[in-house]
Design a protein around this motif. Structure first.
Motif, mmCIF file in Angstrom:
data_model
loop_
_atom_site.group_PDB
_atom_site.id
_atom_site.type_symbol
_atom_site.label_atom_id
_atom_site.label_comp_id
_atom_site.label_asym_id
_atom_site.label_seq_id
_atom_site.Cartn_x
_atom_site.Cartn_y
_atom_site.Cartn_z
ATOM 1 N N ALA A 77 -35.457 -16.408 -46.957
ATOM 2 C CA ALA A 77 -35.963 -17.772 -47.186
ATOM 3 C C ALA A 77 -34.795 -18.699 -47.525
ATOM 4 O O ALA A 77 -33.731 -18.239 -47.952
ATOM 5 N N ASP A 78 -35.016 -19.986 -47.356
ATOM 6 C CA ASP A 78 -33.993 -21.001 -47.630
ATOM 7 C C ASP A 78 -33.373 -20.790 -49.029
ATOM 8 O O ASP A 78 -34.092 -20.659 -50.031
ATOM 9 N N ALA A 79 -32.022 -20.759 -49.072
ATOM 10 C CA ALA A 79 -31.323 -20.419 -50.317
ATOM 11 C C ALA A 79 -31.574 -21.470 -51.412
ATOM 12 O O ALA A 79 -31.760 -21.116 -52.587
ATOM 13 N N ASP A 80 -31.601 -22.759 -51.031
ATOM 14 C CA ASP A 80 -31.820 -23.809 -52.039
ATOM 15 C C ASP A 80 -33.240 -23.727 -52.611
ATOM 16 O O ASP A 80 -33.448 -23.884 -53.817
ATOM 17 N N ALA A 81 -34.213 -23.499 -51.715
ATOM 18 C CA ALA A 81 -35.611 -23.390 -52.160
ATOM 19 C C ALA A 81 -35.761 -22.205 -53.114
ATOM 20 O O ALA A 81 -36.457 -22.281 -54.140
ATOM 21 N N THR A 82 -35.079 -21.100 -52.791
ATOM 22 C CA THR A 82 -35.156 -19.892 -53.625
ATOM 23 C C THR A 82 -34.489 -20.143 -54.977
ATOM 24 O O THR A 82 -35.044 -19.778 -56.028
ATOM 25 N N LYS A 86 -43.339 -31.547 -45.078
ATOM 26 C CA LYS A 86 -42.014 -30.984 -44.752
ATOM 27 C C LYS A 86 -41.165 -30.879 -46.017
ATOM 28 O O LYS A 86 -41.186 -31.783 -46.850
ATOM 29 N N GLY A 87 -40.468 -29.776 -46.155
ATOM 30 C CA GLY A 87 -39.597 -29.587 -47.313
ATOM 31 C C GLY A 87 -40.309 -28.959 -48.509
ATOM 32 O O GLY A 87 -39.660 -28.591 -49.489
ATOM 33 N N VAL A 113 -42.267 -26.199 -50.845
ATOM 34 C CA VAL A 113 -42.075 -24.764 -51.072
ATOM 35 C C VAL A 113 -43.440 -24.147 -51.377
ATOM 36 O O VAL A 113 -44.172 -24.640 -52.239
ATOM 37 N N ASP A 147 -43.195 -24.868 -39.575
ATOM 38 C CA ASP A 147 -41.751 -25.122 -39.569
ATOM 39 C C ASP A 147 -41.430 -26.219 -40.569
ATOM 40 O O ASP A 147 -42.192 -27.178 -40.705
ATOM 41 N N HIS A 179 -40.898 -24.049 -46.742
ATOM 42 C CA HIS A 179 -40.230 -22.809 -47.167
ATOM 43 C C HIS A 179 -41.215 -21.897 -47.897
ATOM 44 O O HIS A 179 -41.910 -22.345 -48.808
#
Ligand code: NAD
Length: 287
Positions: free
Chosen positions: A153-158, A91-92, A94, A115, A118
């Protein structure tokens, strides 16, 4: 020297993955890098030359506990590897890729991403005609573009992946995947196809006339031969997976070629001169 991801998994150990590994080492960007390649010969070479801190015999094992997973396989293998690793992703984490076509990769990889993980697709606009685990070098991505196609996609991951590519030496841009595929069809995919055909024509001519076309090749043709030496598997997969955009650009290309052919046949120097003047100004605009 800032560690950005504690553990990075590289799936596929060819030109792009090996360059990424050496660039990560150069910049101290990853705590630990785990590698996997499908063939045991490639895994043996990787162990022999110190490519990756550890090389695993399965893709899933390589991804266990990884914070960043980079899919560096030919586009035709993306579906199989993402299916294989899905159950091992934490989980979490990328997942990203380096595929030269984006829409087809999103379509096959996306559904396998669980789920809480990212998926941020990417494409470094950097390469050579070499392939395999020995071909990589730390400078490959320096001052080159890397295009991300995050599509929600998740903004922080990007944002973190963007910083990772910058740390590897690249400039980063974001784009819609379909737009990426059309732009690359013009700037990379169709030019490769043209290089393949030019070298094929020269080879046919050499066989028919017994002239040494390749031996006496001048600079322009030499460039075509270098491009046409690119990995056949990778480029087969590019055309099979960017069909609509490359057919669209090939259609436009053949229209222009026919117009030039007519101008040559009719001795229309004005058409040729105008055309070459226009293209020269484009070149002068980019350097
Ligand atoms: P490469 O041929 O050098 O390496 C590919 C690696 O993937 C090899 O280690 C191979 O053993 C492995 N592999 C193949 N099928 C596999 C499978 N089913 N499971 C696991 N591993 C498998 O290729 P490369 O040039 O590093 O290209 C990798 C990706 O990068 C491709 O998707 C390509 O589109 C993209 N890319 C290439 C370039 C370039 O110029 N070479 C530039 C940008 C992006």
């Amino acid at each position: 020297m800032t560690v950005m991801y504690d553990r990075v998994a590289l799936i596929g150990l060819g030109l792009i993955a090996s360059s990424m590994f050496w660039a990560m080492k150069r910049g101290g960007i990853a705590g630990e890098v785990i590698g996997y390649a499908r063939s045991s010969e490639t895994r043996d070479v990787a162990r022999e030359i110190g490519l990756c801190d550890r090389v695993c015999d399965s893709a899933a094992e390589a991804c266990e506990g990884a914070d960043l997973i980079v899919l560096c396989v030919p586009i035709g293998a993306m579906d199989a590897v993402s299916r294989e690793i899905a159950g091992a992703l934490k989980k979490g984490a990328v997942v990203t890729d380096v595929g030269s076509v984006k829409r087809a990769v999103i379509d096959v990889v996306g559904p396998h991403i669980p789920d809480g993980v990212h998926f941020v697709p990417g494409h470094p606009l950097a390469g050579t005609e070499q392939s395999g685990p020995r071909s990589g070098f730390a400078e490959l991505f320096d001052n080159r573009w890397c295009v991300l196609t995050p599509e929600g996609a998740d903004a922080d991951a990007t944002a973190k992946l963007r910083k990772y590519w910058e740390a590897l030496g690249s400039n980063v841009d974001e784009m819609d995947a379909d737009h990426h595929d059309l732009v690359l069809a013009v700037t990379s995919h169709t030019p490769h196809l043209i290089a393949y055909t030019m070298v094929g024509v020269a080879d046919d001519l050499s066989r028919v006339t017994d002239t040494e076309v390749v031996k006496f090749s001048a600079a322009g043709f030499r460039d075509f031969t270098r491009i046409a030496a690119s990995d056949p598997t990778m480029w087969r997969d590019v055309f099979l997976n960017n069909k609509d955009a490359t057919l669209e650009i090939l259609g436009r290309f053949t229209e222009e070629l026919f117009a030039l052919q007519r101008a040559i046949r009719q001795g229309d120097g004005e058409h040729l001169h105008d055309y070459f003047t226009r293209t020269r100004s484009i070149r002068r605009g980019i350097i």
